[in-house]
Scaffold this active site. Sequence first.
Site, short mmCIF file in Angstrom:
data_model
loop_
_atom_site.label_atom_id
_atom_site.label_comp_id
_atom_site.label_asym_id
_atom_site.label_seq_id
_atom_site.Cartn_x
_atom_site.Cartn_y
_atom_site.Cartn_z
CE1 TYR A 215 -3.05 -3.05 0.29
CE2 TYR A 215 -3.40 -2.56 2.60
CZ TYR A 215 -3.64 -3.34 1.49
OH TYR A 215 -4.51 -4.42 1.60
CG LEU B 82 -18.37 -0.73 3.63
CD1 LEU B 82 -17.76 0.60 4.06
CD2 LEU B 82 -19.84 -0.80 4.04
N1 LIG Z 1 -5.95 -8.65 1.41
C1 LIG Z 1 -6.21 -8.03 0.31
O1 LIG Z 1 -5.85 -8.43 -0.78
C2 LIG Z 1 -6.99 -6.73 0.37
C3 LIG Z 1 -7.56 -6.19 -0.80
C4 LIG Z 1 -8.29 -5.01 -0.69
C5 LIG Z 1 -8.43 -4.40 0.56
N2 LIG Z 1 -7.85 -4.93 1.67
C6 LIG Z 1 -7.99 -4.29 3.00
O2 LIG Z 1 -9.38 -4.12 3.28
C7 LIG Z 1 -9.63 -2.75 3.60
C8 LIG Z 1 -11.02 -2.35 3.13
O3 LIG Z 1 -11.25 -2.73 1.79
P1 LIG Z 1 -11.54 -1.75 0.56
O4 LIG Z 1 -10.99 -0.40 0.76
O5 LIG Z 1 -11.13 -2.51 -0.64
O6 LIG Z 1 -13.13 -1.70 0.51
P2 LIG Z 1 -14.32 -1.23 1.46
O7 LIG Z 1 -13.91 -1.10 2.85
O8 LIG Z 1 -15.44 -2.12 1.10
O9 LIG Z 1 -14.68 0.21 0.86
C9 LIG Z 1 -13.89 1.34 1.01
C10 LIG Z 1 -14.50 2.43 0.16
O10 LIG Z 1 -15.79 2.76 0.67
C11 LIG Z 1 -15.87 4.14 0.99
N3 LIG Z 1 -16.65 4.21 2.25
C12 LIG Z 1 -16.30 3.73 3.46
N4 LIG Z 1 -17.28 3.92 4.37
C13 LIG Z 1 -18.27 4.55 3.70
C14 LIG Z 1 -19.56 5.03 4.07
N5 LIG Z 1 -20.02 4.87 5.31
N6 LIG Z 1 -20.32 5.65 3.12
C15 LIG Z 1 -19.86 5.80 1.84
N7 LIG Z 1 -18.66 5.37 1.44
C16 LIG Z 1 -17.87 4.74 2.35
C17 LIG Z 1 -14.45 4.62 1.13
O11 LIG Z 1 -14.33 5.95 0.71
P3 LIG Z 1 -13.92 7.15 1.72
O12 LIG Z 1 -12.51 6.94 2.07
O13 LIG Z 1 -14.15 8.34 0.86
O14 LIG Z 1 -14.86 7.03 2.87
C18 LIG Z 1 -13.71 3.71 0.12
O15 LIG Z 1 -13.82 4.25 -1.17
C19 LIG Z 1 -8.51 -1.99 2.91
O16 LIG Z 1 -8.29 -0.74 3.52
C20 LIG Z 1 -7.34 -2.92 3.07
O17 LIG Z 1 -6.76 -2.74 4.35
C21 LIG Z 1 -7.15 -6.10 1.57
#
Ligand SMILES: NC(=O)c1ccc[n+]([C@@H]2O[C@H](COP(=O)([O-])OP(=O)(O)OC[C@H]3O[C@@H](n4cnc5c(N)ncnc54)[C@H](OP(=O)(O)O)[C@@H]3O)[C@@H](O)[C@H]2O)c1
Length: 330
Positions: free
Chosen positions: A56, A207
Amino acid sequence: MRQRKLGQHLEVSALGLGCMGMSFFYGQPPDTAEMTKLLRAAVDRGVTFFDTAEVYGPFTNEDLVGHALAPVRDQVVIATKFGIKHGEHGPTPMSGVDSRPEQIRRVTEASLKRLRTESIDLLYQHRVDPDVPIEDVAGTVKELITEGKVKHFGLSEAGAETIRRAHAVQPVTALQSEYSLWMREHETEIIPTLAELGIGLVPYSPLGKGFLTGKIDSSTSLADNDLRRLLPRFSPEAREANQALVSLLRQIADDKGATPAQIALAWVLAQKPWFVPIPGTTKLHRLEENLGALDVELTTGDLRRIEEAAADIRIQGERLPEQLQSRFGR
Ligand SMILES: NC(=O)c1ccc[n+]([C@@H]2O[C@H](COP(=O)([O-])OP(=O)(O)OC[C@H]3O[C@@H](n4cnc5c(N)ncnc54)[C@H](OP(=O)(O)O)[C@@H]3O)[C@@H](O)[C@H]2O)c1
């Protein structure tokens, strides 16, 4: 804050915080000082589980998390990941995988420095490396645990056979894989395997990378460097078709006095007491909204209603671009 247990011994807040978007993935990363404040605000609100990775940034997210959490290091659980190949510009999601034992050691030493810690609470292999037997990976992490540099071992997007083989060498505390209302593939084989072996699940993208919150539709413009552009499920046509799922979440949310994001998270939390989702956000009001999911009680009737309605919705668009598909579920 309610606590949950991953594996046999790792106690964490029932919702963690995904830190990736604070440095990477969703277009231009936000201001580091603001993100430092956000991380500390999360701790103030009871979050104790923080998720980062070498890739990251690369590197900058671990640095941010390490700096922000240094004053409260003994109160929090920090999870990070190795295993993405170092290309010309450091590791990038497209540059392949590398879990050679010497590389795991190199990355761990560098992560320890950036995280400003003597021990990594949970160290995941980010993606399975087909060129390195998983026994060698698990054996290397086992040595790092013996040396006190790592406390718990995790895998990410690994297949059932790999999980079993790894677990036989070094008990796996958690699998981190994508899981949400629009990504349920792991229910057939992976989740039963985790249940059998007593391994926790850390659902990432709970999400749906923002989609399930209802804040994204087919007209939402994604920045040029927002990596969701690479995902077929985020094509305008797929976004249009998949609004059906958002409508369902919105109906339930209206009935429960909650928001779609809270229902999406409450649904994941309701599946198993050993699931610890890690929604990511860069905004305090959304962090607070997401933590509010812990107060949303979905009854058996609510869950049945979601299940039945979701069964009639066919999700459009692959979750991954073709060139990355082979790295998942090995
Ligand atoms: N192991 C892996 O391969 C892998 C892959 C992907 C992710 N991850 C981990 O999982 C974590 C979360 O996954 P992700 O970022 O892919 O997806 P997520 O948590 O499903 O979604 C994050 C997105 O949703 C938005 N968001 C969050 N809360 C919100 C709300 N209440 N209302 C509207 N929009 C909202 C955020 O934007 P804003 O910032 O603008 O709120 C961001 O764009 C990552 O940070 C990472 O640590 C791991």
